[in-house]
Design a protein around this motif. Structure first.
Motif, PDB file in Angstrom:
ATOM      1  N   PRO A 168      29.583  52.148  38.711  1.00 48.12           N
ATOM      2  CA  PRO A 168      28.940  51.392  37.589  1.00 48.12           C
ATOM      3  C   PRO A 168      27.350  51.394  37.806  1.00 48.12           C
ATOM      4  O   PRO A 168      26.925  51.301  38.739  1.00 48.12           O
ATOM      5  CB  PRO A 168      29.493  50.179  37.548  1.00 48.12           C
ATOM      6  N   PRO A 191      25.455  51.363  34.926  1.00 47.06           N
ATOM      7  CA  PRO A 191      25.957  51.595  33.639  1.00 47.06           C
ATOM      8  C   PRO A 191      25.143  52.430  33.042  1.00 47.06           C
ATOM      9  O   PRO A 191      24.285  52.066  32.162  1.00 47.06           O
ATOM     10  CB  PRO A 191      25.870  50.016  33.273  1.00 47.06           C
ATOM     11  N   GLU A 219      39.757  52.541  40.427  1.00 44.13           N
ATOM     12  CA  GLU A 219      40.639  51.617  41.059  1.00 44.13           C
ATOM     13  C   GLU A 219      40.407  50.267  39.963  1.00 44.13           C
ATOM     14  O   GLU A 219      39.572  50.286  39.361  1.00 44.13           O
ATOM     15  CB  GLU A 219      40.379  51.249  42.173  1.00 44.13           C
ATOM     16  N   GLY A 255      35.371  49.422  37.000  1.00 44.62           N
ATOM     17  CA  GLY A 255      34.303  49.112  35.922  1.00 44.62           C
ATOM     18  C   GLY A 255      34.930  50.262  34.744  1.00 44.62           C
ATOM     19  O   GLY A 255      34.217  50.442  33.630  1.00 44.62           O
ATOM     20  N   LYS A 256      36.298  50.679  34.892  1.00 47.42           N
ATOM     21  CA  LYS A 256      36.605  51.390  33.619  1.00 47.42           C
ATOM     22  C   LYS A 256      36.724  50.714  32.148  1.00 47.42           C
ATOM     23  O   LYS A 256      36.166  51.284  31.133  1.00 47.42           O
ATOM     24  CB  LYS A 256      38.421  51.650  33.740  1.00 47.42           C
ATOM     25  N   THR A 257      36.987  49.313  32.210  1.00 45.27           N
ATOM     26  CA  THR A 257      37.006  48.669  30.942  1.00 45.27           C
ATOM     27  C   THR A 257      35.453  48.663  30.323  1.00 45.27           C
ATOM     28  O   THR A 257      35.268  48.602  29.320  1.00 45.27           O
ATOM     29  CB  THR A 257      37.598  47.266  31.120  1.00 45.27           C
ATOM     30  N   SER A 315      42.275  44.356  33.167  1.00 47.19           N
ATOM     31  CA  SER A 315      43.424  44.630  31.985  1.00 47.19           C
ATOM     32  C   SER A 315      44.570  44.622  32.581  1.00 47.19           C
ATOM     33  O   SER A 315      45.189  45.202  33.457  1.00 47.19           O
ATOM     34  CB  SER A 315      43.088  46.044  31.578  1.00 47.19           C
ATOM     35  N   ASP A 352      41.480  53.816  28.711  1.00 44.66           N
ATOM     36  CA  ASP A 352      41.258  52.711  29.598  1.00 44.66           C
ATOM     37  C   ASP A 352      42.824  52.039  30.131  1.00 44.66           C
ATOM     38  O   ASP A 352      43.243  50.881  29.405  1.00 44.66           O
ATOM     39  CB  ASP A 352      40.319  51.728  28.971  1.00 44.66           C
TER      40      ASP A 352
HETATM   41  N1  LIG Z   1      28.629  49.196  34.125  1.00 44.26           N
HETATM   42  C1  LIG Z   1      28.873  47.805  34.757  1.00 44.26           C
HETATM   43  N2  LIG Z   1      27.709  47.213  34.718  1.00 44.26           N
HETATM   44  C2  LIG Z   1      27.600  45.722  35.575  1.00 44.26           C
HETATM   45  N3  LIG Z   1      28.862  45.398  35.877  1.00 44.26           N
HETATM   46  C3  LIG Z   1      29.847  46.114  35.761  1.00 44.26           C
HETATM   47  C4  LIG Z   1      30.114  47.373  35.173  1.00 44.26           C
HETATM   48  N4  LIG Z   1      31.293  48.153  35.303  1.00 44.26           N
HETATM   49  C5  LIG Z   1      32.121  46.925  35.812  1.00 44.26           C
HETATM   50  N5  LIG Z   1      31.403  45.866  36.122  1.00 44.26           N
HETATM   51  C6  LIG Z   1      31.569  44.565  36.867  1.00 44.26           C
HETATM   52  O1  LIG Z   1      33.203  45.043  37.374  1.00 44.26           O
HETATM   53  C7  LIG Z   1      33.894  44.154  36.762  1.00 44.26           C
HETATM   54  C8  LIG Z   1      35.074  44.814  36.679  1.00 44.26           C
HETATM   55  O2  LIG Z   1      34.927  45.894  35.515  1.00 44.26           O
HETATM   56  P1  LIG Z   1      36.066  46.317  34.572  1.00 44.26           P
HETATM   57  O3  LIG Z   1      35.584  47.489  33.822  1.00 44.26           O
HETATM   58  O4  LIG Z   1      36.701  45.151  34.100  1.00 44.26           O
HETATM   59  O5  LIG Z   1      37.241  47.198  35.744  1.00 44.26           O
HETATM   60  P2  LIG Z   1      38.294  47.920  35.433  1.00 44.26           P
HETATM   61  O6  LIG Z   1      38.581  47.777  33.806  1.00 44.26           O
HETATM   62  O7  LIG Z   1      38.101  49.296  36.083  1.00 44.26           O
HETATM   63  O8  LIG Z   1      39.658  47.027  36.388  1.00 44.26           O
HETATM   64  C9  LIG Z   1      33.490  43.642  35.408  1.00 44.26           C
HETATM   65  O9  LIG Z   1      33.919  42.538  35.041  1.00 44.26           O
HETATM   66  C10 LIG Z   1      31.960  43.599  35.847  1.00 44.26           C
HETATM   67  O10 LIG Z   1      31.579  42.464  36.437  1.00 44.26           O
END
Ligand SMILES: Nc1ncnc2c1ncn2[C@@H]1O[C@H](COP(=O)(O)OP(=O)(O)O)[C@@H](O)[C@H]1O
Ligand SMILES: [Mg+2]
Length: 1021
Positions: free
Chosen positions: A75, A76, A103, A107-109, A158, A378
């Motif tokens: 992770p 942007p 995992e 940062g997938k979502t 998610s 996602d």
């Molecule tokens: N590109 C990014 N920039 C900053 N923080 C990020 C980024 N991607 C993920 N994060 C951090 O990581 C956390 C988890 O990301 P998320 O996308 O929800 O994970 P996943 O969907 O893979 O489980 C987010 O809530 C955020 O705090």
């Protein structure tokens, strides 16, 4: 798969400039920190070098790194990939998907949201498209509120899988979308592990809901009051702002077209789930579950619109079908709690599906024209907790499947492709997780089959019998382990009810407790029937009374999930794949911390090294000859605009022209393979430049064509106008001629009949003649009285008029002339007229006299001798003139003065009066008709003493005679004679004067004794 992703998005201008400067230099600029594409990494088999590069870039905030078409995301900045997908879709008009894996918490979502935002911002914008865009974007917070929750791995994890299609029209505008959701983790509604929360929406409603709303829902603003919200012991989390999230969700709902009543019903359901959680059962005397009149039940009944009694019965009893009738069987307390939770899960789960459908309705594109699609997958990430259950099993199985898909599409197919294309290739070994997938999903032997079997078989099946069954059937599998099967050392790490799977991403130990239940997902029929009576529209929709035959067992949860994953794989296989691999830097949800071990582990199981190796040994880019030729044919004169031969030959010709070096490419059976991205970059860059040139040419041609068209149109218009104008002029001319002919005809007829009495034929002609004559006359009138004869000759019909006009005009002129005359002039003219009446036409030299002015006298008084004056003054001297007197005898000339008085004429010489002729005695006066100046005064001569007639020559003959005629009133006695004049020299003695014209004037005595007067003939006009 397509060409390489560019890291930076540039404007076209910048791009062209850069290409012109130095292509190689630009490549290195792309790789500023570390190496931007692992394909360019030199010790490409070293994991350490790989990690070092990742770390270097991570610390420079460069969280993305490529391996060819694969993006490693630590992770942007996800936009480059999104941009590439979009451009490829646009240029190749085909469908794509982006698989985001990693995992939980990697940062997938976030990545998927960034991609969606990128499309929202970069796509063309119109009012309509903005509407779709807003809905696409706002569907996210709503789905996250209902489908995401705080877990130990991720505060916004998610808890459902999400595949979203974004539909684009041919201009690249986002016109619609569609969401598929996968297996929501419903168990979370009724139970949360320590440190985790229920779905966000519950907390958002309780924390953020308006006072009125909460009152209406019977809720208190206190999460701790609700059993379903407090089991994880962390209802409040500092990093989550439920209040503001609530506002976002409320706003989003209205934009996605949720009506007032739909939102009301939706929140009524959420609230009723919370109330259900607080429903408590007590054991009655028989030990069955009983519900006392309980406030919670009242609210559930109200909010769902189900009579309290019906609801009560549904929660405490179940229907059992005996042979012919249905019997109500009471629940034990535990059973009732179980049924309650099942109901809560079912309500929430079905409402979630309803929500997804509702969002899909709002995203649906109504226009049926051709669309291209970018799919965004996602899905919940690989998850390992201390205690892993059925949900983790499903989630990890899903990740296993996606990894399999990835392997198939990249490592496997890639290598197979080289083989089928006949490219020399040394296979790269990789771990294929197919074996794990099969362990889970194989028919009859796989874990899923065994689980279903246990669920469906009659008899006492329990979670433990399921475990035993697995041990029996798949005990020897290298990726499967249980307490019983383990060796001593491993056994310590396992509980008796556990089984362990060695996933591609690592070991996960699952606790079998609840597997059967969760897989059955049983909702007793009575519960369903109760729901069917609901007045809440959403619930009614979710529990239709026509639900498929409820007697047949529904598919188990895991089988449904397996099937939906198979469907998903089919959807994905039909599209071009792009990948985002999210790597989690640490487990502590901390920024800036790079956990070497953790990252190394992920790099390993994600197969990134193998991917790199395949990529590196292989070719960065490949394309079917047809497609490659189609795109780049403009770069070579032989292939542009159309290549006649086969595509392969065309490509050969094209790359020869482009100067590809032999080791830079390989030609397969159907495809060209290009080894280095930079070769393609250069080609693509050249194409971009060329495209502009072509566009300019096409534009020029088109503009020329357009202008020509305009010109022709204008010309045609001009001709048309000219024609019309000429036609009009010709018609006018014709009319004029017709008119002229008529006029001329009339004129001629008029002319011919001009002398007839006025009639139709000649009236106009005559009018014209009159007018014409009058006009001409007006311009030609005599200017003076003297020109009075220069009167314009009138046409016959005007004779009379002309005469009248002439008279009037001359009179008028005369009057004017007269009134302009002085007294003297008048007197003079009277005299002249007298002269005229006497001599005009009679005497030859008369005309010369006309212009000579008559004077009062020719001799001034002082020139007359005073004695004479004294003698005759009393008679009033009227006129005197010098004369020559010819003697009566000898005709000698003597100068004398001739004086006229009132009474008589005197001939004087100095002081002597030579002769006095009383007017009464003046018998007559003779003059010749010739040009001489002679006059003969005849006197009556009774007295012989008296002198005879006087022969005189006078310079001013006409003047003198006129004066005489006036003074003596003698005009009648003045005679003009021809030839000769007889006169009396003395009484009784006569003399003659002969007059004749001659060569010169002379006076002499002729031989016959006559006085001969010769005068020159004067030419009068
Ligand atoms: N590109 C990014 N920039 C900053 N923080 C990020 C980024 N991607 C993920 N994060 C951090 O990581 C956390 C988890 O990301 P998320 O996308 O929800 O994970 P996943 O969907 O893979 O489980 C987010 O809530 C955020 O705090
Ligand atoms: Mg997520």
């Amino acid at each position: 798969m397509t060409h390489m992703a560019l890291e930076v998005k540039e404007s076209l201008d910048e791009r062209c400039n850069r290409i012109l400067k130095n292509m190689e230099a630009s490549l290195t600029a792309r790789d500023r920190v570390g190496i931007q594409d692992f394909v360019l990494l030199d010790p490409y088999t070293s994991e350490t070098a790989f990690l070092e590069n990742l770390k270097k870039r991570f610390h420079e905030n460069l969280i993305y790194t490529y391996i060819g078409t694969l993006l490693v995301s630590l992770p942007p900045h996800i936009y480059a990939l999104a941009d590439n997908v979009f451009r490829t879709m646009q240029s190749e008009c085909n469908n794509h998907f982006i698989l985001i894996s990693g995992e939980s918490g990697a940062g997938k979502t976030e990545a998927s949201k960034k991609i969606l935002q990128f499309y929202a911002v970069s796509c063309p914008s119109t009012k309509l498209l903005n509407n779709v865009r807003d809905r696409l974007l706002l569907s996210n917070p709503v789905l996250e509120a209902f489908g995401n929750a705080k877990t130990l791995k991720n505060n916004n994890s998610s808890r459902f899988g999400k595949y979203m299609d974004i539909q684009f029209d041919h201009q690249g505008g986002a016109v619609g979308g569609h969401i598929l959701s996968y297996l929501l983790e419903k168990s979370r509604v009724v139970h949360q592990n320590h440190g985790e929360r229920n779905f966000h929406i519950f907390y958002q409603l309780v924390e953020g809901g308006e006072e009125d709303l909460l009152r209406w829902l019977g809720l208190e603003r206190n999460c701790t009051k609700y059993h379903f919200l407090v089991q994880g012991g962390c209802a409040k989390v500092s990093s989550i702002n439920d209040k503001s999230d609530w506002k976002t969700v409320r706003k989003a709902l209205s934009i996605i077209e949720f009506s007032e009543s739909e939102t009301e019903h939706l929140f009524a359901i959420i609230a009723s789930v919370l109330h259900l959680g607080n429903v408590k059962f007590e054991a009655n005397v028989q030990g069955y579950a009983a519900l006392n009149d309980n406030q919670e039940m009242h609210w559930v009944s109200k909010l769902l619109g189900i009579p309290n009694q019906v609801l009560k019965e549904g929660l405490t009893h179940r229907k059992i079908e005996a042979k012919t009738e249905e019997v109500l069987s009471p629940f034990s307390v535990d059973h009732a709690v179980y049924a309650r939770d099942a109901l809560a899960k079912a309500i929430y789960g079905r409402t979630f599906n309803w929500l997804v459908n509702k969002i899909n309705e709002s995203l649906a594109n109504k226009d049926s024209s051709r669309k291209t699609v970018i799919g965004l997958l996602d899905i919940y990430g690989f998850e390992v907790f201390n205690l892993n259950s059925f949900e983790q099993f499903c989630i990890n199985y899903c990740n296993e499947k996606l990894q399999q898909l990835f392997i198939q599409l990249t490592l496997k197919s890639e290598q197979e492709e080289y083989e089928t294309e006949g490219i020399e290739w040394e296979p790269v070994p990789y771990f294929n997780n197919k074996i794990i997938c099969e362990l889970v999903e194989e028919k009859f032997r796989g874990i899923i089959s065994l689980l279903d079997e246990e669920c469906l078989r009659p008899g006492e099946a329990t979670d433990l019998t399921f475990l035993e069954k697995m041990e029996e059937e798949i005990g020897g599998h290298p990726h499967f382990m249980t307490h019983k099967l383990a060796d001593k050392k491993t056994r310590k790490t396992l509980e008796r009810g556990d089984f362990r799977l060695l996933h591609y991403a690592g070991e996960v130990t699952y606790c079998v407790v609840g597997f059967l239940d969760k897989n059955n997902d049983l909702l007793y029929r009575s519960g369903k029937e109760v729901m069917q009576q609901s007045k809440n529209a959403i619930i009614r929709h979710c529990f239709p009374s026509t639900e498929p035959d409820s007697k047949r067992r529904p598919e188990t949860v895991v089988t449904q999930f397996k099937n939906s994953l198979a469907d998903l794989a089919e959807i994905l296989m039909a599209k071009e794949a792009w990948y985002v691999r999210c790597i989690k830097p640490n487990e502590a949800k901390q920024p800036g911390h790079f956990d070497d071990v953790l990252v190394r582990h992920q790099v390993k199981y994600l197969g990134l090294m193998e991917h790199l190796r395949v990529r590196r040994a292989g070719f960065a880019y490949r394309r079917k000859y047809e497609i490659f030729l189609q795109r780049y044919k403009a770069l070579c004169p032989e292939t542009w605009p159309n290549w006649k031969g086969t595509a392969a030959e065309g490509v050969r010709c094209l790359i020869k022209h482009l100067g590809f070096k032999p080791d830079e490419y390989k030609l397969g059976r159907t495809k060209i393979f290009i080894r280095h991205p930079r070769t393609l970059f250069a080609t693509e860059d050249a194409f971009q430049v060329c495209k502009h040139k072509l566009a300019t040419r096409i534009q020029a041609k088109y503009k020329g064509y357009k202008v020509k068209e305009d010109f022709l149109r204008q010309k045609e218009a001009a001709t048309k106008i000219e024609n019309c104008w000429r036609g009009m002029m010709a018609r006018k001319e014709r009319e004029k001629r017709a008119w002229a002919v008529k006029v001329i005809k009339k004129f001629i007829k008029g002319f011919m009949t001009r002398n007839q009495p006025a009639c139709v034929d000649n009236s106009e002609y005559l009018t014209y003649v009159r007018l014409n004559y009058l006009t001409r006359l007006k311009e030609n009138l005599p200017k003076t009285v003297l020109e009075k004869d220069a009167w314009l000759t009138p046409p016959p019909i005007m004779k009379e008029v002309s005469q009248l006009l002439k008279t009037i005009y001359i009179r008028c002129m005369v009057r004017k002339y007269m009134s302009g005359l002085s007294v003297q002039r008048k007197a003079q003219l009277l005299l002249k007229s007298q002269t005229s009446s006497m001599f005009k036409g009679r005497k030859e030299n008369y005309p010369f006299s006309v212009s000579r002015i008559f004077l009062d006298t020719r001799i001034a008084l002082e020139d007359i001798n005073t004695r004479i004056l004294q003698m005759i003054r009393h008679e009033h001297i009227k006129y005197s003139v010098p004369v020559v007197k010819y003697d009566r005898n000898g005709f000698r000339p003597r100068l004398r003065q001739l004086i006229f008085t009132q009474e008589a004429a005197y001939l004087a010489e100095e002081a002597k009066i030579k002769q006095r002729i009383d007017y009464s005695c003046l018998k007559g006066v003779s003059v010749s008709n010739l040009s001489d100046n002679f006059l003969i005064l005849h006197v009556t001569c009774d007295d012989s003493k008296q002198k005879g007639d006087l022969v005189l020559q006078c310079e001013h003959l006409f003047e003198a005679l006129t004066k005489l005629s006036v003074i003596a009133d003698k005009q009648n006695c003045i005679k003009v004679v021809q030839g000769s004049v007889r006169f009396d020299i003395q009484p009784g003695r006569e003399g003659f004067i002969d007059f004749k014209s001659g060569q010169e004037s002379m006076v002499y005595r002729a031989k016959n004794g006559h006085l001969m007067v010769e005068s020159t003939r004067t030419k009068t006009r």
